[in-house]
Design a protein around this motif. Structure first.
Motif: not given
Length: 115
Positions: A66, A101, A104, A107, A109-110, A112-114
């Motif tokens: 990030n 992009e 993960r 899950t 997830e896309r 920053n969370e990934a």
């Protein structure tokens, strides 16, 4: 998000890993690669014959971070990769690319969370 690619001397891999763990960065990929830069290779002798080695062994770090971790990551890699106080030709390079992009797989997830 940024995608950081660092090419360093293979002898510096453990030092770079340790420096990255000190800033709590554990997610990375390391590959053995060969390349040529300003060093332009070297000459070796094998069974009495001299030959030119153009591609040298290097280690490649690939790290997705990030925005807030970019400078800390760069500083950790440069401090751990530099040979001696001033550094030498062949210590390596760091490339910073925009990362559009991240997904993960487990899950879905896309972003920053990934990471």
């Amino acid at each position: 998000m940024k995608y950081i690619i660092a090419i360093v001397q293979p002898t510096r891999v453990e030092a770079v890993k340790e420096a990255l763990s000190e800033i709590e960065l554990f997610r990375l990929t390391i590959s053995d690669v060969k390349g040529a830069g300003r060093q332009k290779g070297h000459t070796e002798v094998f069974r009495g014959h001299e030959y030119k080695v153009n591609l040298l062994n290097k280690a490649k770090f690939e790290i997705a971070v990030n925005e807030e971790f970019v400078e800390d990551t760069i500083n950790a890699i440069t401090s751990a990769s530099k040979t001696g106080k001033e550094g030498k030709i062949g210590d390596g390079k760091i490339f910073i690319l925009p990362l559009e992009e991240v997904v993960r797989i487990r899950t879905n997830e896309r972003g920053n969370e990934a990471i």
